[in-house]
Design an enzyme around this catalytic site. Sequence first.
Site, PDB file in Angstrom:
ATOM      1  N   LYS A 571       0.680  -1.058  -0.015  1.00 14.89           N
ATOM      2  CA  LYS A 571      -0.037  -0.037   0.063  1.00 14.89           C
ATOM      3  C   LYS A 571       1.012   1.423  -0.162  1.00 14.89           C
ATOM      4  O   LYS A 571       0.311   2.168  -0.034  1.00 14.89           O
ATOM      5  CB  LYS A 571      -1.165  -0.039   1.699  1.00 14.89           C
ATOM      6  CG  LYS A 571      -1.939  -1.409   1.302  1.00 14.89           C
ATOM      7  CD  LYS A 571      -3.056  -0.959   2.347  1.00 14.89           C
ATOM      8  CE  LYS A 571      -2.668  -1.748   3.716  1.00 14.89           C
ATOM      9  NZ  LYS A 571      -2.595  -3.350   2.632  1.00 14.89           N
ATOM     10  N   GLU A 598      -4.501  -4.837  -7.261  1.00  9.55           N
ATOM     11  CA  GLU A 598      -6.391  -4.882  -6.575  1.00  9.55           C
ATOM     12  C   GLU A 598      -6.300  -5.128  -5.171  1.00  9.55           C
ATOM     13  O   GLU A 598      -6.448  -4.514  -4.434  1.00  9.55           O
ATOM     14  CB  GLU A 598      -6.478  -6.167  -7.623  1.00  9.55           C
ATOM     15  CG  GLU A 598      -7.997  -6.813  -6.625  1.00  9.55           C
ATOM     16  CD  GLU A 598      -9.254  -5.209  -7.139  1.00  9.55           C
ATOM     17  OE1 GLU A 598      -9.584  -4.774  -6.039  1.00  9.55           O
ATOM     18  OE2 GLU A 598      -9.946  -5.216  -8.159  1.00  9.55           O
ATOM     19  N   VAL A 601      -6.580  -3.438  -1.637  1.00  9.56           N
ATOM     20  CA  VAL A 601      -7.681  -3.293  -0.435  1.00  9.56           C
ATOM     21  C   VAL A 601      -9.165  -4.637  -0.737  1.00  9.56           C
ATOM     22  O   VAL A 601      -9.140  -4.366  -1.833  1.00  9.56           O
ATOM     23  CB  VAL A 601      -8.666  -1.983  -1.377  1.00  9.56           C
ATOM     24  CG1 VAL A 601     -10.359  -1.530  -0.756  1.00  9.56           C
ATOM     25  CG2 VAL A 601      -7.869  -0.648  -1.133  1.00  9.56           C
ATOM     26  N   ALA A 603      -6.847  -6.929  -0.150  1.00 16.11           N
ATOM     27  CA  ALA A 603      -7.319  -8.340  -0.405  1.00 16.11           C
ATOM     28  C   ALA A 603      -7.997  -8.894  -2.177  1.00 16.11           C
ATOM     29  O   ALA A 603      -7.725  -8.751  -3.094  1.00 16.11           O
ATOM     30  CB  ALA A 603      -7.676 -10.331   0.482  1.00 16.11           C
ATOM     31  N   LEU A 605     -10.928  -9.354  -3.106  1.00 15.41           N
ATOM     32  CA  LEU A 605     -12.296  -9.001  -3.331  1.00 15.41           C
ATOM     33  C   LEU A 605     -11.913  -8.103  -4.730  1.00 15.41           C
ATOM     34  O   LEU A 605     -10.966  -7.357  -4.760  1.00 15.41           O
ATOM     35  CB  LEU A 605     -12.534  -8.563  -2.249  1.00 15.41           C
ATOM     36  CG  LEU A 605     -12.761  -9.093  -1.363  1.00 15.41           C
ATOM     37  CD1 LEU A 605     -13.381  -8.636  -0.290  1.00 15.41           C
ATOM     38  CD2 LEU A 605     -13.670 -10.616  -1.583  1.00 15.41           C
ATOM     39  N   GLY A 656      -4.441 -15.721  15.332  1.00 16.62           N
ATOM     40  CA  GLY A 656      -3.199 -14.604  14.089  1.00 16.62           C
ATOM     41  C   GLY A 656      -3.993 -13.542  13.621  1.00 16.62           C
ATOM     42  O   GLY A 656      -3.407 -13.967  12.412  1.00 16.62           O
ATOM     43  N   GLU A 659      -1.909  -8.553  13.109  1.00 21.77           N
ATOM     44  CA  GLU A 659      -0.702  -8.180  13.344  1.00 21.77           C
ATOM     45  C   GLU A 659       0.324  -8.036  14.579  1.00 21.77           C
ATOM     46  O   GLU A 659      -0.094  -8.937  15.638  1.00 21.77           O
ATOM     47  CB  GLU A 659      -0.415  -6.548  12.905  1.00 21.77           C
ATOM     48  CG  GLU A 659      -0.455  -6.095  11.846  1.00 21.77           C
ATOM     49  CD  GLU A 659       0.305  -6.445  10.593  1.00 21.77           C
ATOM     50  OE1 GLU A 659       0.711  -7.425  10.805  1.00 21.77           O
ATOM     51  OE2 GLU A 659      -0.763  -7.173   9.804  1.00 21.77           O
ATOM     52  N   ASP A 670      -3.396   1.620   8.789  1.00 21.84           N
ATOM     53  CA  ASP A 670      -3.934   0.287   7.810  1.00 21.84           C
ATOM     54  C   ASP A 670      -5.603   0.978   7.033  1.00 21.84           C
ATOM     55  O   ASP A 670      -5.591   0.764   5.751  1.00 21.84           O
ATOM     56  CB  ASP A 670      -3.642  -0.643   8.173  1.00 21.84           C
ATOM     57  CG  ASP A 670      -3.376  -1.631   7.072  1.00 21.84           C
ATOM     58  OD1 ASP A 670      -2.333  -1.951   6.174  1.00 21.84           O
ATOM     59  OD2 ASP A 670      -4.455  -2.563   6.654  1.00 21.84           O
ATOM     60  N   LYS A 674      -6.063   1.946   2.800  1.00 26.64           N
ATOM     61  CA  LYS A 674      -6.570   1.738   1.980  1.00 26.64           C
ATOM     62  C   LYS A 674      -7.760   2.729   1.162  1.00 26.64           C
ATOM     63  O   LYS A 674      -8.138   2.950   0.063  1.00 26.64           O
ATOM     64  CB  LYS A 674      -7.701   0.375   2.844  1.00 26.64           C
ATOM     65  CG  LYS A 674      -6.743  -0.512   2.489  1.00 26.64           C
ATOM     66  CD  LYS A 674      -7.786  -2.044   3.439  1.00 26.64           C
ATOM     67  CE  LYS A 674      -6.405  -2.731   3.909  1.00 26.64           C
ATOM     68  NZ  LYS A 674      -7.246  -3.995   4.699  1.00 26.64           N
ATOM     69  N   GLY A 790      -5.303 -12.375   4.496  1.00 23.13           N
ATOM     70  CA  GLY A 790      -4.804 -13.832   4.558  1.00 23.13           C
ATOM     71  C   GLY A 790      -4.323 -13.634   3.589  1.00 23.13           C
ATOM     72  O   GLY A 790      -4.416 -13.483   2.424  1.00 23.13           O
TER      73      GLY A 790
END
Length: 813
Positions: A571, A598, A601, A603, A605, A656, A659, A670, A674, A790
């Site tokens: 990013k 892509e 933002v 992942a 999608l 998990g 972060e 973060d 985006k 993920g």
Amino acid sequence: MSNTITYKFGGSSLGTPERMRHVAAILDARHDERQIVVVSAMQGVTNALVELTQLAAARDSAWRAKQQALQQKHIETVSELLGENGAAIGHRILSDCAELAELLKALTILRTTPKGALDWASGLGEVWSASIMAGLLGAEMLDAREVLVARPGELGVQIDWDATRERLAQHRCADATLKRVVVTGFVARDEDGRASTLGRNGSDYSGAIFGVLFQSAEIQIWTDVDGVLSADPRRVPEARVVDRMSFEEAFELAYFGAKVIHPQTLWPAARAATPIIIKNTFNPAHPGTRIDAQGAQEPPIKGITCVEQCALVELKGAGMIGVPGTAERAFAALRAASISVVMIAQASSEHSISCSVPGPDGERAVQVLKDAFVLELANGQIQNVHVTGSVALLAIVGDGMAGAPGTAARLFGALGRAGINVRAIAQGGSERNITVAIDHSEATRALRAVHAGFYLSAQTLSIGLIGPGHVGKALLEQLDQARARLAEQSNVDIRVRAIFGRRGLWRGDGHLSAEVLSTPPDSGDFVSLVDHVQADFLPHAMIVDCSASNEVAARYPEWLRRGIHIVTPNKHLGAGAVDRYLAVRQASAGSGARFRYEATVGAGLPVISTLRDLLDTGDQVFTIEGIFSGTLGFLFQRFDARVPFSELVAEARQLGYTEPDPRDDLRGTDVARKLTILARELGWMLQLEDVAVESLVPAALEHADVEQFMSGLKAFDAPMQERVAAAAARGCVLRYTARLDVQAKRAEVALTELPNTHPFAHTKATDNIVQFSTRRYSAHPMVVQGPGAGPEVTAAGVFADILRIAAGLGARL
Ligand code: ADP
Ligand code: ASP
Ligand code: MG
């Protein structure tokens, strides 16, 4: 129809005694009524003979040892293959060698090689190989110097057919009861009986000539490849065998440099309608390529070739417009100077005429044209004659392009996408070939790009992956699984040729699969990475940046300017300095290299591509809002008055979902990044600092270490609890949302109270949800929702971007 078959074996098939034996076995295995066997010299021998004359003329005494070595090679071959029976043949070779030594001695006195001397000497290799093969096959030998009458002509060596037929009819080898005749390729005689040749590579031509003279049913040319390939295999390893083609197609391919067959070979065969078959001595079972009058419809483009070391000469001037005969005068002048013109291109305005000539003739051609148009140059009708050296001519060849309008577009599309500049274009009148002049240094890349552009091979994308972390590894695994299918179905070869991480640089020419990471890397830097990825023989290069590094993002403008495509989930560019962002846009527009992101933002999608589609189709976006953090989405779905917030954070960290330092999620930066990326997609150069962000990290804990932070968070559970309880009392939930209001120019990220019925209240697990309110989608906004975090889904988003770029490069996706 006679059952005479003419075979021609090239030097590559006759390189060693074992190969000669193998050739004899091939012939023995066939039961033709009659075999005419035309042979080249043993591999390398013609070159060696030419070199001997050059050395002698240069008074370089090395000729003696080399001449001895050549003699030795042939004598050994004779004794190995023929033993005692080879005595006569051995004598003949020795006496030829003695004469050759005399000649070479004379050349040291002359200090030059007269053409007659070169012709005689360079043809000896065929005389020797033919006598050895005749001995081995128990056949008669026909020395073509006794019968084949040839003279140099304007279009290459011309055959005096009448004189040749007459001589052959008198020769003992004309006896139809002889089952096998071995004929010397390459050599001939002139009208006065002096030894001459058909020119380098001319044994193919000999094959066709004797094939016709002996009225063969077929002429088979045996070499070291499976047939005529769609391109020179040394430059396009993916080249494939063409099953069948017409004489004209084969001629064009040969004329434009396909060394597999000499161009003049085609005409005698075509006139006599005798098919030519190209076969592989080292793979006799392969059917090879059939060249005949009919040819084949498919594929419409049979091959792509390249003539190197040309020069492009251009005659320019407004005064040429409408003046008849300028072109004729130009070409007549070049012809008078014996400069052969390989290609002619005239701009339709007649403002300029370009033609391409062999490189060494370039300067001379300019002088010839300047002399021819001296008046026009003086009075300004012609402004300039100039030459560009280091040009290569690339030609696509196929009968099928006549009347097929898309062919030229596809050729130029393939060249354009590979960033190759075309200097001149010519289409043959037959519409069987289109030739383009390009820079010599780009020839191999161009050959490959065009080869793939016509689906003759897969489009190769040379990829350098930076950052083999979770996402990078997942991407490598996904690529490993999909590569074979993509190559087969979609004509694309996605090849990771370099991986660069903190540990070092892994490099390869083939595809590097995920396993390579368990081997030790080399050292390297960004420069060696990019130089390897953007190899000059591969048409398309791409960097996939799976790092989260600002230092890598800083290099995007330079890479894009070099024509390297970039795909990334990083990013830093999209949310970093506006200047740098604009520099990237500009570099991409300038070079045509694409930049796709892509996965920055949501992942995998389709958030950015959906937004682009809305904008590109003319919709107007009012607001974009949603939950852009899988971690915070997960936390607030679970958060109600019963569980303390700090416990949820600890649990999410353990699973998990956060972060390593959960503050990186809780700060909301973060999410703000985006939002910045989406705003810029709308043309609004939002800066990260201008996003109003509600951080969930208490100020007092900003500078604590992670463990202190985790335990310190408990002290802040009470106010959070109150907030969620108050919301619940009003039938509401808390969600950490982002919102971009385009008209009000407001960007904010905050913990928001939403009614239970709101779509954002019903996401699952680490879902992201993005809602676009637009002019078209106003009553019911458009929603994109699904898992948004993920390695697997992020890698899938990156992969999809790679494929979009591949589709733009000609992959069938
Ligand atoms: P020979 O010794 O049999 O005459 P050549 O070396 O003259 O063989 O020609 C065969 C070679 O031509 C092949 O090994 C190949 O490298 C080269 N070549 C160049 N272009 C083509 C092409 N389009 N198809 C096949 N071979 C080609
Ligand atoms: N031996 C000759 C050459 O090397 C002819 C041929 O092989 O076709 O040019
Ligand atoms: Mg050859």
